[in-house]
Write a protein that holds these residues in place. Structure first.
Motif, PDB file in Angstrom:
ATOM      1  N   TYR A 189     -39.845  -2.002 -41.570  1.00 54.99           N
ATOM      2  CA  TYR A 189     -40.672  -3.392 -41.503  1.00 54.99           C
ATOM      3  C   TYR A 189     -40.585  -3.301 -39.893  1.00 54.99           C
ATOM      4  CZ  TYR A 189     -40.520  -5.193 -46.338  1.00 54.99           C
ATOM      5  OH  TYR A 189     -40.436  -5.463 -47.565  1.00 54.99           O
ATOM      6  N   GLY A 243     -38.038  -6.113 -37.087  1.00 58.40           N
ATOM      7  CA  GLY A 243     -37.990  -5.911 -38.362  1.00 58.40           C
ATOM      8  C   GLY A 243     -37.695  -7.056 -38.898  1.00 58.40           C
ATOM      9  N   ASN A 244     -36.618  -6.717 -40.001  1.00 57.76           N
ATOM     10  CA  ASN A 244     -36.202  -7.790 -40.788  1.00 57.76           C
ATOM     11  C   ASN A 244     -34.786  -8.590 -40.009  1.00 57.76           C
ATOM     12  OD1 ASN A 244     -37.797  -8.130 -43.205  1.00 57.76           O
ATOM     13  ND2 ASN A 244     -37.306  -6.181 -43.294  1.00 57.76           N
ATOM     14  N   GLY A 290     -46.560  -2.741 -38.329  1.00 59.69           N
ATOM     15  CA  GLY A 290     -45.976  -3.776 -39.057  1.00 59.69           C
ATOM     16  C   GLY A 290     -45.796  -5.027 -37.912  1.00 59.69           C
ATOM     17  N   GLU A 302     -35.703  -7.937 -47.121  1.00 63.31           N
ATOM     18  CA  GLU A 302     -36.831  -7.370 -46.796  1.00 63.31           C
ATOM     19  C   GLU A 302     -38.038  -8.175 -47.059  1.00 63.31           C
ATOM     20  OE1 GLU A 302     -37.265  -3.596 -48.693  1.00 63.31           O
ATOM     21  OE2 GLU A 302     -35.728  -2.527 -47.316  1.00 63.31           O
ATOM     22  N   GLY A 303     -38.723  -8.679 -45.889  1.00 64.23           N
ATOM     23  CA  GLY A 303     -39.853  -9.394 -46.122  1.00 64.23           C
ATOM     24  C   GLY A 303     -39.493 -10.939 -46.603  1.00 64.23           C
ATOM     25  N   ALA A 338     -41.256 -10.799 -41.730  1.00 63.31           N
ATOM     26  CA  ALA A 338     -41.643  -9.507 -41.155  1.00 63.31           C
ATOM     27  C   ALA A 338     -42.461  -8.578 -42.108  1.00 63.31           C
ATOM     28  CB  ALA A 338     -40.226  -8.399 -41.102  1.00 63.31           C
ATOM     29  N   GLU A 339     -43.365  -7.769 -41.747  1.00 63.09           N
ATOM     30  CA  GLU A 339     -44.360  -7.093 -42.497  1.00 63.09           C
ATOM     31  C   GLU A 339     -44.179  -5.756 -42.223  1.00 63.09           C
ATOM     32  OE1 GLU A 339     -47.894  -8.729 -41.112  1.00 63.09           O
ATOM     33  OE2 GLU A 339     -47.667 -10.727 -42.209  1.00 63.09           O
ATOM     34  N   GLN A 340     -44.599  -4.844 -43.312  1.00 71.39           N
ATOM     35  CA  GLN A 340     -44.805  -3.607 -43.233  1.00 71.39           C
ATOM     36  C   GLN A 340     -46.052  -3.014 -42.850  1.00 71.39           C
ATOM     37  OE1 GLN A 340     -43.616  -3.423 -47.373  1.00 71.39           O
ATOM     38  NE2 GLN A 340     -42.353  -1.646 -46.977  1.00 71.39           N
TER      39      GLN A 340
END
Length: 702
Positions: free
Chosen positions: A483, A530-531, A514, A548-549, A181-183
């Motif tokens: 995210y 998201g995540n 994102g 996260e990520g 996942a990216e912001q």
């Protein structure tokens, strides 16, 4: 026929009567039982089919009963979860109310905390006491059990809603992440480094030292005063002495001689030497001999004659005292170059009763003036500097130097540092709007606003916008706090000159969103948000959130647990359903921000410690309970209710099929009964007639 040993007609009538009796018996049996097949002899194939259908019907009836029981269990759990949801909503209201610290007293906030503690206790009680026939439903005993595998520590939250464990009693789960996942992120480049305005500073150091004093000898000669003074100050001249003697000779000029530190002036008995003559003769002698004494007089041309020496005083010399220093740090009140100090000077003025300070902005000269006849305290000099509108001062060092005599005090300035005006940062004033997933905010910044100031202003409202800022060199990075595809950073320049820094970097604006996590679970594409990701198949229904990520692959096993419901007539895996109901106590409710128990008194998210975190935790707990209720409701409506309808319909069809095979057709059997009855009656009559024939043959013998 005239034979009597064998009555064929009677035999035929008997057989037919027996057959008719059998038919009558069959009809009576079927009509009395309502069944067409009462024994295997009635219809062997039909009996087999009927018994198979009966077995299925029995299983279906139990499946219907099981489904109804499961429905009752889910309804019981949902009812309790509804009360938990109400309590959580109450807690949320208390948290929001307690955040109003400007209007609520500490006592009111403490009362809200007590209510929250009570609500948490009630939630825990519901989790422990919600039962169905003695079995607890919400204490976590119906949740699925997992065994950690590869990178399982990367899982922040796992929810197994449904799983078919099969004959092996477990199911392996492999999560293959193809994209993390990216912001959302927007960069604003080339913001010059900011130069903060600084104030001008300078030091002035005062030095006070007692001067060395020369030894002196006062004497009177012929009514005139003389003073002999050592040329070298200090105690070294304390042994100085002088003697005046009269000789028998004649002459007007004094004769001077010396032995050690003792001087002798010889005068003639009839001397007419004046006081000046004596002083001149002495000083001439001293100069010729490089001595360090001087004779002075106030007598002038008065003839002292051959007078006798009368000593009046002797003052010893004194060495110079130890120097004492004190330093004042002086700082301009206003940052920038306007108050730069070119020099700091110290002036003694007999007309000044208290110290004063003045600053000439044209020349940059700061002048401190004190009275030359009065001892001055250092603190009064500080007050004099602060009395103006330009500078303040503080004592850096002073020791015991609190009072000094201006007549023996010197001063020197040093460490003069010019002030610096504000510079760098934004080239022009700007108005811009920053929008994130939580909301938007408008910023109005001035020229020369530094990149650090921009970071501070943006992060101050990051909770309201969902956008945080960081600085890397001259680049301002705006990044979403969340995210996924819902995360957004939208920067719009509303007003700025064409030469502005923001306009040069992003034009009228820039937007970025994102990206959700992309992954497969056991080879099946998962839904990413998201995540978090989730999958819902006939054999597995789960959701999990990774760090996260994170892009690491994850594996784990589901080894048991869950509430297993038998929903079909056959005890096989595809006619069973397992649903997990996790614990809803305060230690389990919550999410990535924390758990509900942290809201209790003394907890990290109590109202006194962190109400913002408390609001986040309660929000996630409400979502969690709502999710459980929604999942149970979906299971109830889509699985149990639909299964119940399907089972009832199947049961009806099977019962109809079984009835068509086994049940008697009363209309047909009634007709068969009537026919059999008639045939029995007919057969009986015929048999009676047949039995009468041999009797008729006997009439031939009469």
């Amino acid at each position: 026929m005239t034979r009597i040993n064998t009555n064929v007609s009677s035999l035929v009538a008997q057989n037919r009567l027996q057959s008719s009796n059998n038919d009558l018996q069959t009809s009576l049996t079927r009509l009395s039982t309502g069944l067409r097949i009462n024994s295997g002899a009635d219809d062997p194939a039909g009996l087999i089919a009927s018994e198979a259908l009966r077995s299925e019907i029995t299983g279906l009836n139990k499946a219907i009963s099981n489904t109804s029981r499961a429905n009752q269990i889910i309804s019981t759990a949902d009812s309790a979860l509804g009360q938990v949801s109400n309590l959580l909503n109450d807690v949320r209201g208390l948290v929001v109310e307690a955040a109003n610290t400007g209007a609520l007293s500490s006592e009111e906030i403490a009362a809200n905390q007590l209510q929250i503690d009570s609500s948490l206790e009630a939630i825990n009680r519901i989790a422990q006491t919600t039962t169905f026939q003695g079995r607890k439903l919400l204490d976590g005993s119906l949740g699925f059990q997992t065994t950690a595998g590869t990178n399982f520590s990367k899982v922040k939250d796992l929810q197994v809603d449904q799983a078919s464990l099969g004959s092996a009693g477990k199911v392996s789960v492999d999560v293959t992440v193809s994209k993390a996942a990216e912001q959302a992120s927007v960069d604003v480049a080339n913001i010059p480094a900011g130069i903060e305005a600084t104030a001008a500073t300078g030091d002035i150091t005062f030095t006070s030292q007692t001067a060395a004093v020369a030894s002196t000898l006062d004497f009177t000669l012929g009514g005139e005063d003389f003073t002999l003074t050592a040329d070298t100050a200090g105690a070294a001249g304390d042994d100085l002495s002088i003697t005046v003697v009269a000789s028998g000779g004649t002459g007007t000029s004094p004769v001077v001689s010396k032995s050690g530190d003792d001087y002798t002036i010889t005068l003639a008995s009839d001397s007419t030497a004046t006081a000046d003559d004596i002083a001149t003769a002495f000083n001439t002698f001293v100069d010729a001999n490089d001595d360090d004494a001087t004779l002075t007089t106030t007598g002038g041309t008065t003839n002292v004659g051959a007078a006798t020496l009368t000593q009046t005083s002797l003052a010893g010399g004194a060495d110079a005292g130890t120097a004492e220093t004190a330093t004042l740090n002086i700082t301009a009140d206003v940052a920038g170059t306007a108050s730069n100090i070119a020099s700091i000077s110290y002036v003694e003025d007999s007309g000044t009763t208290t110290p004063t300070a003045s600053f000439d902005s044209d020349t940059g000269a700061l002048t401190i003036t004190v009275n030359d006849a009065t001892n001055v305290t250092l603190s009064s000099v500080v007050d004099a500097i602060a009395a103006g509108t330009d500078f303040t001062a503080e004592i850096e060092t002073g020791g015991d130097f609190t009072t000094f005599d201006p007549t023996i005090t010197t001063a020197a300035s040093a460490n003069l540092v010019d002030g610096v005006d504000l510079g760098g940062g934004l080239a022009e004033a700007a108005v811009f709007e920053l929008q994130g997933s939580n909301g938007s905010e408008v910023f109005n910044v001035s020229k020369n606003t530094t990149i650090d100031d921009l970071v501070s202003q943006i992060n101050l409202v990051s909770d309201a916008t969902g956008v945080k800022a960081t600085a890397s060199g001259t680049t301002l990075s705006l990044t979403s706090t969340d995210y996924g595809s819902d995360a957004v950073v939208d920067l719009r320049v509303i007003n700025e000159a064409a030469t502005g820094t923001l306009t040069a970097a992003v034009g009228a604006g820039k937007r970025d969103t994102g990206a959700d996590i992309q992954a497969k679970v056991n080879g099946i594409e998962a839904n990413g948000k998201g995540n978090s990701l989730n999958i819902n198949t006939s054999t597995l229904d789960l959701s999990l959130t990774v760090e996260e990520g994170s892009s690491d692959n994850i594996s784990f096993d589901i080894t048991g647990g869950g509430a297993k419901f038998q929903l079909g007539s056959d005890v096989v895996g595809n006619q069973q359903a397992r649903i997990g109901i996790n614990s809803v106590n305060s230690a389990r409710l919550g999410g990535t921000s924390g758990k509900l128990f942290e809201l209790s008194s003394g907890g990290s998210a109590s109202l006194a410690n962190d109400p913002s975190k408390a609001a986040e935790i309660v929000g996630q707990a409400i979502e969690q309970v709502t999710g459980i209720r929604g999942r149970l409701g979906a299971f109830q409506s889509t699985t149990l209710d639909s299964n119940l309808v399907s089972l009832n319909e199947t049961l009806s069809n099977l019962q109809e099929a079984e009835s068509s095979i086994r049940d008697a057709d009363f209309a047909q059997e009634s007709a068969n009964l009537t026919r059999a009855q008639i045939l029995v009656q007919s057969g009986t009559n015929v048999l009676s007639l047949a039995n009468q024939n041999p009797q008729n043959v006997l009439s031939l013998l009469r």
